[in-house]
Design a protein around this motif. Structure first.
Motif, short mmCIF file in Angstrom:
data_model
loop_
_atom_site.label_atom_id
_atom_site.label_comp_id
_atom_site.label_asym_id
_atom_site.label_seq_id
_atom_site.Cartn_x
_atom_site.Cartn_y
_atom_site.Cartn_z
N PHE A 38 0.86 -1.19 0.00
CA PHE A 38 0.00 0.00 0.00
C PHE A 38 0.89 1.23 0.00
O PHE A 38 1.82 1.34 0.81
N THR A 39 0.61 2.17 -0.91
CA THR A 39 1.48 3.34 -1.05
C THR A 39 0.72 4.65 -0.94
O THR A 39 1.01 5.60 -1.66
N GLY A 40 -0.23 4.71 -0.05
CA GLY A 40 -0.91 5.97 0.23
C GLY A 40 -2.36 6.00 -0.18
O GLY A 40 -3.23 6.35 0.61
N ASN A 41 -2.67 5.61 -1.43
CA ASN A 41 -4.06 5.55 -1.89
C ASN A 41 -4.23 4.50 -2.99
O ASN A 41 -5.16 4.56 -3.78
N LYS A 42 -3.30 3.56 -3.02
CA LYS A 42 -3.30 2.51 -4.04
C LYS A 42 -2.40 1.38 -3.56
O LYS A 42 -1.64 1.53 -2.61
N PHE A 43 -2.49 0.26 -4.26
CA PHE A 43 -1.57 -0.85 -4.01
C PHE A 43 -0.61 -0.97 -5.18
O PHE A 43 -1.01 -0.86 -6.34
N GLU A 44 0.64 -1.22 -4.86
CA GLU A 44 1.66 -1.40 -5.89
C GLU A 44 2.00 -2.88 -5.99
O GLU A 44 2.60 -3.46 -5.08
N PHE A 45 1.60 -3.50 -7.10
CA PHE A 45 1.90 -4.90 -7.36
C PHE A 45 3.26 -4.93 -8.04
O PHE A 45 3.39 -4.73 -9.24
N ARG A 46 4.31 -5.19 -7.25
CA ARG A 46 5.68 -5.01 -7.71
C ARG A 46 6.25 -6.23 -8.43
O ARG A 46 7.32 -6.15 -9.03
N ALA A 47 5.56 -7.35 -8.34
CA ALA A 47 6.14 -8.59 -8.87
C ALA A 47 5.95 -8.77 -10.37
O ALA A 47 6.52 -9.68 -10.96
N VAL A 48 5.16 -7.92 -11.01
CA VAL A 48 4.89 -8.06 -12.45
C VAL A 48 6.17 -7.86 -13.25
O VAL A 48 6.96 -6.96 -12.97
N GLY A 49 6.38 -8.70 -14.24
CA GLY A 49 7.60 -8.63 -15.05
C GLY A 49 7.55 -7.52 -16.08
O GLY A 49 6.48 -7.16 -16.59
N SER A 50 8.71 -6.99 -16.44
CA SER A 50 8.77 -5.81 -17.30
C SER A 50 8.29 -6.07 -18.71
O SER A 50 7.76 -5.17 -19.36
N LYS A 51 8.46 -7.28 -19.23
CA LYS A 51 8.09 -7.50 -20.63
C LYS A 51 6.69 -8.08 -20.78
O LYS A 51 6.20 -8.20 -21.90
N GLN A 52 6.03 -8.44 -19.68
CA GLN A 52 4.72 -9.04 -19.83
C GLN A 52 3.62 -7.98 -19.89
O GLN A 52 3.76 -6.87 -19.39
N SER A 53 2.54 -8.35 -20.55
CA SER A 53 1.38 -7.47 -20.57
C SER A 53 0.80 -7.39 -19.16
O SER A 53 0.71 -8.41 -18.47
N PRO A 54 0.36 -6.20 -18.74
CA PRO A 54 -0.27 -6.11 -17.41
C PRO A 54 -1.66 -6.76 -17.36
O PRO A 54 -2.22 -6.91 -16.28
N SER A 55 -2.21 -7.14 -18.50
CA SER A 55 -3.60 -7.61 -18.55
C SER A 55 -3.87 -8.77 -17.61
O SER A 55 -4.81 -8.74 -16.80
N PHE A 56 -3.08 -9.84 -17.72
CA PHE A 56 -3.36 -11.05 -16.94
C PHE A 56 -3.20 -10.81 -15.44
O PHE A 56 -4.09 -11.18 -14.66
N PRO A 57 -2.09 -10.19 -14.99
CA PRO A 57 -1.98 -9.93 -13.55
C PRO A 57 -3.13 -9.07 -13.02
O PRO A 57 -3.64 -9.32 -11.92
N VAL A 58 -3.55 -8.04 -13.78
CA VAL A 58 -4.63 -7.18 -13.31
C VAL A 58 -5.96 -7.92 -13.35
O VAL A 58 -6.82 -7.74 -12.48
N THR A 59 -6.15 -8.77 -14.35
CA THR A 59 -7.36 -9.60 -14.41
C THR A 59 -7.47 -10.47 -13.16
O THR A 59 -8.54 -10.58 -12.55
N ILE A 60 -6.36 -11.10 -12.80
CA ILE A 60 -6.34 -11.96 -11.60
C ILE A 60 -6.61 -11.14 -10.35
O ILE A 60 -7.39 -11.55 -9.48
N LEU A 61 -5.99 -9.98 -10.24
CA LEU A 61 -6.19 -9.12 -9.07
C LEU A 61 -7.64 -8.66 -8.98
O LEU A 61 -8.26 -8.72 -7.91
N ASN A 62 -8.19 -8.17 -10.09
CA ASN A 62 -9.60 -7.77 -10.11
C ASN A 62 -10.50 -8.90 -9.63
O ASN A 62 -11.43 -8.71 -8.83
N SER A 63 -10.24 -10.10 -10.14
CA SER A 63 -11.09 -11.25 -9.83
C SER A 63 -10.99 -11.63 -8.36
O SER A 63 -12.01 -11.91 -7.71
N ALA A 64 -9.77 -11.64 -7.83
CA ALA A 64 -9.58 -12.02 -6.42
C ALA A 64 -10.29 -11.03 -5.50
O ALA A 64 -10.95 -11.43 -4.52
N VAL A 65 -10.18 -9.75 -5.80
CA VAL A 65 -10.83 -8.74 -4.96
C VAL A 65 -12.35 -8.80 -5.13
O VAL A 65 -13.10 -8.66 -4.15
N ALA A 66 -12.82 -9.03 -6.35
CA ALA A 66 -14.26 -9.15 -6.58
C ALA A 66 -14.84 -10.32 -5.79
O ALA A 66 -15.93 -10.21 -5.21
#
Length: 757
Positions: free
Chosen positions: A499-527
């Motif tokens: 947590f960095t003040g008003n958001k969460f920083e998902f730091r483990a995502v790799g630099s060359k991968q699309s953010p789509s799949f990690p964010v999809t998983i995060l959205n789903s887990a929180v939902a």
């Protein structure tokens, strides 16, 4: 390839003529501000509103809000307006731009050119003209069997469709010779409707988290006559993109970089990042020029790049955008990578997005800063000055904690790859244990609520001889310096999810991968967690239409207690944390093949299919695609390394050994001392022999590799057999590099790659 090629490239760098770029100027001859350029190549809502008839534009806006489907009349009108706008800017082609399941983007260009045949006096007359219909705008048909499908499509089942994502605006990119191409952001589905892309599932996850978050808001917030009720929730995203830049000439002399994106051999130079002087240091002139052009092109595309700077490792840099709605932010991140790649070429640079292109220095991540926002712009994860009484914030906070606790292994799977394995847990990036850092103040708030006591406003251990923390300011004890506002939380760079003040920083995502799949998983887990909280809240409310503060607090207290194990404030790199995490029941997933299997575990697959984010077939296909990609990448690395050893490294060692042998023999003939040469030979020979044996071992392991279709067995063999053999051969090669005379070494060395910007 020879040492002379290395010398020629390095010396040539310093004689290159700088690229001359003219920034756009206004009618007064002055350079335009970024705000005046911003979005100029985007067919935005404003542009559409100016060009479309008002009833058509209103219909389209209603469609964006989910009020109705897009009819043919509206689609034709939009297509015509887009065509006119694009042709005015020299566009010749259009393309449906989509995100297949390979962490890249894809496009097929179609010309606006069409032929019309008329008949005069019984004879045909052909007229050329530019056309673009609503049906051409809405969908196109690439070959679905030629993209990764994980078994959902076969060679003889080729039909697939790209469909315009109406929430992501069309835009223009430069084509050849001053022409432009109209890009239509799209989803990609199979003939039967299965998602064959990254975007479809992201859209689904965004929709479901919006729906359930909205339901909770309506339960906890009473209706107010003077305040419009929230109608939609958005997930927001800011992707910090790390990358390396190296000279393109030297890159061309490294077969491993060209084929694999990382150096498979190479020993560290005497100076790399240990002096800690590169981070935030002065940006090299050529790099700064390239960055400026990247930012100009991205501004035209409406991509809001805010920050640029040197990163920790030599030749490593970072760009960070302003936060946007997650779906658009993903598109913009992929555009950013594409523009960086293309502009780098113009400056004779190569942009490397691999998570670990150079062994021994920091790798690159893509820190995904994630939050939730209402359609009125309220950040649901903003704690305010009194988070202990901000129940809306707290209920969404504990939902995130519950989602990460329940599906941390799935989040780990979302960032797993052959390349990211080199970075995760390497004392430069978060480990394979997914935990949450909140900071001392929020931890105290949650502990106080759970224990039913007042919050302790005084934080321990804050007083020093230099400064004293008082509330949320820092008094620097220097009269000429103003008091400094202090964030609610410190930063914890070792945490994978902070947590960095008003958001969460998902730091483990790799630099060359699309953010789509990690964010999809995060959205789903929180939902999923929000659904559970909603059910508990309704039970607590009974027959009440709106929850009382006590109802909300009771539920918050329950989930604070349930999620304590996932909260960790310390150093995630330590062995003590590994042991403590095991006691807490948090999985420690070190390698990707183990992470991939978690996608299909009943806990995770049931959640994803229950929410409707994936069908079971789509989930099975996703597992096979990423596991097979992992295996293929390691096999490619092993084959590339074998070629380097046989064709470059060992011949260099043999040539140098021959020179030493001939020198020693000559010295003996003339009665001179040859001890230094013989001693050097005695060190060189066993390493060369071991390396030759290592190359043979690598070749044998490749022959034993399981068929790709045997997904799990193939990935395990690549991980547990081939990868260690690659590292063993690399270790021996790096020892040879230090012993073999420089004139024999054919590959550009790290000190050359790091010092030619």
């Amino acid at each position: 390839m020879s040492q002379q090629a290395r010398i020629d490239v390095v010396s040539g760098v310093f004689g290159r003529i700088p690229r001359d770029l003219q920034f756009p100027k206004g009618s007064n001859g002055k350079q335009l501000a970024t705000s005046e350029i911003f979005g100029s190549n985007v067919f935005s809502l404003k542009e559409m509103g100016d060009r479309l008839p008002k009833p058509v534009f209103k219909t389209f806006c209603n469609q964006l809000k989910g009020g109705q489907t897009l009819d043919k009349v509206t689609a034709d009108a939009i297509a015509h307006a887009a065509k006119v706008w694009a042709l005015e800017r020299n566009a010749t082609h259009f393309t449906h731009w989509f995100q297949p399941l390979n962490d890249t983007t894809a496009e097929k260009h179609d010309s606006f050119l069409s032929l019309k045949t008329t008949f005069a006096n019984g004879l045909p007359e052909v007229t050329a003209l530019e056309t673009f219909s609503g049906s051409e705008l809405l969908q196109s048909e690439p070959d679905a069997s030629s993209f990764p499908s994980g078994g959902m499509r076969t060679t003889f089942e080729a039909r697939g469709y790209t469909v315009w994502d109406t929430k992501s605006p069309m835009f223009l990119q430069e084509g050849p010779h001053g022409t432009m191409i109209l890009y239509i952001p799209s989803v990609f589905i199979s003939y039967n409707g299965e998602a064959l892309d990254e975007k479809s599932v992201l859209l689904r996850s965004s929709s479901i988290i919006s729906k359930v978050a909205l339901e909770i808001l309506h339960l906890i917030e009473p209706v107010k006559e003077d305040v419009p009720r929230t109608k939609e929730i958005f997930t927001t995203l800011g992707t910090e993109q790390e990358y390396f830049l190296i000279d393109r000439g030297l890159y061309a002399l490294r077969p491993d970089l060209k084929t694999c994106g990382r150096t498979l051999v190479g020993s560290l130079p005497a100076r790399h990042q240990q002096l800690e002087d590169h981070y935030f240091g002065k940006i090299p002139t050529r790099v700064l020029a390239a960055m400026s052009e990247v930012e100009l092109e991205l501004a035209k595309l409406g991509v809001p790049i805010k920050t640029r700077h040197n990163e920790v490792a030599p030749c490593q840099f970072e760009a960070a955008p302003i936060f946007e709605e997650a779906m658009l932010a993903v598109d913009h991140n992929l555009l950013t990578m594409d523009i960086m790649h293309r502009v780098a070429h113009k400056y004779k640079l190569k942009c490397l997005f691999h998570e670990k292109p150079f062994k021994g220095v920091n790798g690159s991540g893509k820190h995904c800063n994630w939050s939730m926002s209402t359609d009125r712009g309220d950040n649901l994860l903003s704690p305010s000055s009194s988070p202990e009484t901000n129940y809306r914030f707290l209920i969404f906070l504990v939902a995130v904690l519950k989602g990460v606790l329940d599906h941390g292994d799935l989040l780990r799977a979302g960032v797993a790859s052959a390349s990211n394995d080199h970075r995760l847990g390497a004392q430069e990036a978060p480990p394979g244990i997914i935990s949450v850092f909140l900071g001392s103040e929020l931890n105290e708030v949650l502990n106080a609520i759970e224990e039913g006591r007042p919050v302790n406003k005084t934080l321990a251990g804050t007083e020093t001889t230099h400064m004293r923390i008082e509330g949320t300011t820092l008094d620097l004890k220097v009269a000429t310096l103003p008091k400094l506002s202090r964030d609610m939380t410190d930063r914890n760079r070792t945490s994978p999810f902070a947590f960095t003040g008003n958001k969460f920083e998902f730091r483990a995502v790799g630099s060359k991968q699309s953010p789509s799949f990690p964010v999809t998983i995060l959205n789903s887990a929180v939902a999923s967690a929000l659904m559970e909280i909603k059910d508990d809240l309704k039970k607590q409310m009974g027959d009440k239409a709106v929850a009382s503060d006590e109802d909300i607090l009771t539920v918050i207290r329950k989930y604070i207690s349930l999620t304590k194990n996932v909260r960790f404030e310390g150093d995630n790199y330590t062995e003590e944390w590994v042991q403590e995490a095991a006691k807490r029941g948090l999985p420690n997933i070190v390698k990707s093949p183990e992470a991939f299997k978690r996608i299909l575990s009943s806990k995770n697959s049931d959640m994803l299919t229950r929410l409707g984010v994936f069908t079971r077939a789509e989930l099975d296909s996703r597992y096979h695609i990423i596991a097979e990609k992992y295996t293929k990448e390691i096999i490619i690395e092993a084959q590339t390394l074998w070629g380097l050893l046989i064709q470059h490294v060992l011949p260099a060692a043999f040539s140098y050994r021959r020179e030493l042998s001939e020198s020693a023999s000559f010295l003996k003939q003339i009665g001179s001392e040859a001890a230094p040469e013989l001693k050097w030979l005695s060190q060189l020979a066993p390493i060369a022999t071991a390396l030759q044996e290592s190359a043979e071992e690598l070749d044998a392991l490749l022959a034993e590799q399981q068929p790709i279709e045997e997904t799990e067995a193939a990935a395990d063999h690549a991980c547990n057999k081939i990868s260690p053999a690659i590292e063993k051969a690399r270790s021996l090669t790096d020892q040879l590099e230090k012993l073999v005379a420089d004139k024999y070494w054919p590959l550009p060395k790290y000190h050359e790659l790091f010092s030619t910007l």
